[in-house]
Design an enzyme around this catalytic site. Sequence first.
Site, PDB file in Angstrom:
ATOM      1  N   GLU A  42       0.809  -1.209   0.000  1.00  0.00           N
ATOM      2  CA  GLU A  42       0.000   0.000   0.000  1.00  0.00           C
ATOM      3  C   GLU A  42       0.852   1.274   0.000  1.00  0.00           C
ATOM      4  O   GLU A  42       0.596   2.199  -0.739  1.00  0.00           O
ATOM      5  CB  GLU A  42      -0.903  -0.041   1.243  1.00  0.00           C
ATOM      6  CG  GLU A  42      -1.852   1.112   1.383  1.00  0.00           C
ATOM      7  CD  GLU A  42      -3.017   0.997   0.408  1.00  0.00           C
ATOM      8  OE1 GLU A  42      -3.131  -0.057  -0.235  1.00  0.00           O
ATOM      9  OE2 GLU A  42      -3.755   1.981   0.282  1.00  0.00           O
ATOM     10  N   ASP A  43       1.886   1.295   0.831  1.00  0.00           N
ATOM     11  CA  ASP A  43       2.578   2.557   1.101  1.00  0.00           C
ATOM     12  C   ASP A  43       3.959   2.709   0.482  1.00  0.00           C
ATOM     13  O   ASP A  43       4.513   3.805   0.481  1.00  0.00           O
ATOM     14  CB  ASP A  43       2.751   2.743   2.626  1.00  0.00           C
ATOM     15  CG  ASP A  43       1.407   2.918   3.312  1.00  0.00           C
ATOM     16  OD1 ASP A  43       0.410   3.135   2.600  1.00  0.00           O
ATOM     17  OD2 ASP A  43       1.360   2.832   4.549  1.00  0.00           O
TER      18      ASP A  43
END
Length: 709
Positions: free
Chosen positions: A76-77
């Site tokens: 996700e990051d």
Amino acid sequence: MPDIDALALRLKSYLPEEQVNQVRRAYYYAEQAHDTQTRRSGEPYIIHPLAVAEILADMHMDHQSLMAAMLHDVIEDTGIKKDAISTQFGETVAELVDGVSKLTHMHFEDKTIAQAENFQKMALAMARDIRVILVKLADRLHNMRTLGVLRPEKRRRIAKETLEIYSPIANRLGMHNLRTELEDLGFNAMHPMRCSRIRAAVKHTRGNRREIVSNIQQAIAARMEQEGLSGRVVGREKHLYSIYRKMRNQHKSFSDIMDVFAFRIIVDSVDSCYRTLGLVHNLYKPIPGRFKDYIAIPKANGYQSLHTTLFGMHGIPIEIQIRTQEMEDMANNGIAAHWLYKSGDEALLGSQARTREWLKGVLELQENAGDSLEFIENVKIDLFPDEVYVFTPQGHIMELPKGATAVDFAYAVHTHVGNTCVACRIDKRLASLSQPLESGQTVEVVTAPGARPNAAWLSFVISGKARSNIRHFLKNQQHSESIALGRRLLNKALIGFDTELDKIDSRILNKAVEDAGMGSLDHLLEEIGLGNRMAYIVARRLMDGADLADDTPDQLDTSGSEKLLSIRGTEGMVISFAKCCYPIPGDPVVGHVSAGRGIVIHTEACKNIAEIRHNPEKILEVDWDKNVGGEFSVELQVEFEQERGMIAALANTVTSFDASIEKINLEERNPRFSQVQLLISVRDRIHLARLIKKLRAIKGVTSIARRRE
Ligand code: MN
């Protein structure tokens, strides 16, 4: 300040060293990946995944769940791909991380409360491995614990989602501890004032009651010791959100709810549970009708315990729960407790197998309960869904049976949408109408006015609604087409008598309908259209007023005075075109009245029609209407010298000429020559003649002819 060494030490109490090292490795990987990132609080980001792993370690989850917890925000990051995680840590861990990321993408914000339950189901359906949900719940718990640093509106959004989606999921999975903490944190963020008032009231009450509580506790403990029963007695309090919910939903006052003393007794065996029950009933008088045996008859999510309520001193009610430590762990951690109790069994390491095992356990417990229906409703469907959950473009969630397609979706939206759908977009991309949908997808149906259901859809639709609507439509369509054709055939026959249907007296018509044993004129016309009755004979009977029931094809002079029936190409299913001779507009044609199938059109030269001519009553003189429309199939035979790209050249010429190819059949005759049969569709003979000229001009084509059987 959490640190990996402390966690590793705790893990060693229940995991082999080698697995603890893998968890450690995942930690270092995540630490590097999140390197420069910080949390809103200013702390290094890695604090968060580590805390999530600690929550799972409290539940004694397996090493793969812990690794996934470490890595859960990496995709996700940080832009690291799922493949990279798979290479480093294996497919299972990568799948878990990917599953958590997908759930993170789903936002509940703009959905209504009514949609909340479907949303919970969707989350469960999307997570093929139940551990995805457990990691996600732990992630959410840590985010809720550290909610304070966020802006108020974001805090409220996350709290609302937690109360409406995640705490109910925890409840479905029997995870009491996690659920109550999520609820109290959510309550505090949504209604800080109410929460702090209730908290203060609970604290106040607790202070007042401390002495009574410890008296009762000691009395029970002392009696247990006397009887030689080992165990512990703990005081029990309702959590804040459940007090609030009771006050709001049952309109009870705070003191009504708190006017009870509650204890839990944890003992070492099921046998001790019942002995302890006898003991407390001996100590205080039980309130009749309040005893519940959830050990013999567990609750739907597997909860087991004995419940009873006693009259204490001065008539204060005392609620008692009695259970074993294993039951206590199951009650607190639900499905997660399964890892705790069965973790020694290597054969069950597959998560799905474990989940099944857990369900099987619950199911066995349920057998005595007789409410297996509720069990199926609440647990099984959620974990192994027979449904898929997809979004409409407006963000509503639709529940469909597993394997459902966009056509099923379209009919679920509205019958009209189903009847007129022509294409679909899945997650904004054009997709085939027959593609099975998956949970979490957004489905948009493209409709066109005047479009109709396709009989081929019946081969892939799943839902009863789609199936019956398509069948119904097709049947109706054939019905109305037959009536229209029957009317034309009858009118055509009546021309021979210098009249038409509208000019015939309604009494004569009604009599004719009745004599024929038909319920209505439409029914009679349909029979004519389907080829079950001869138009000429019906016409003659109408003119004579003769008895229609005597329906023998005696005198047949269908030619001569009758005008030809003209084919418009838009009659639908009741007029079809023979696949032996493939007639197209411009060809001299003949109709064959085929009982139950309507009229089949052949070319005059067709061999098959020559045979039928022995039954003149089955032959109908027809001609093409001058406004004939549509596309007609025709077969071509092309011979060409072997050359590269010949098929492509043929196909290109056909399509560039506004015709389409339905089928290509290639035969190699010898190394130099090939022959291909093309089934194409054209408008009429002129269209075909021009196309043939173009095809003949292709270099290498040696002969081309229309193929007739
Ligand atoms: Mn997270």
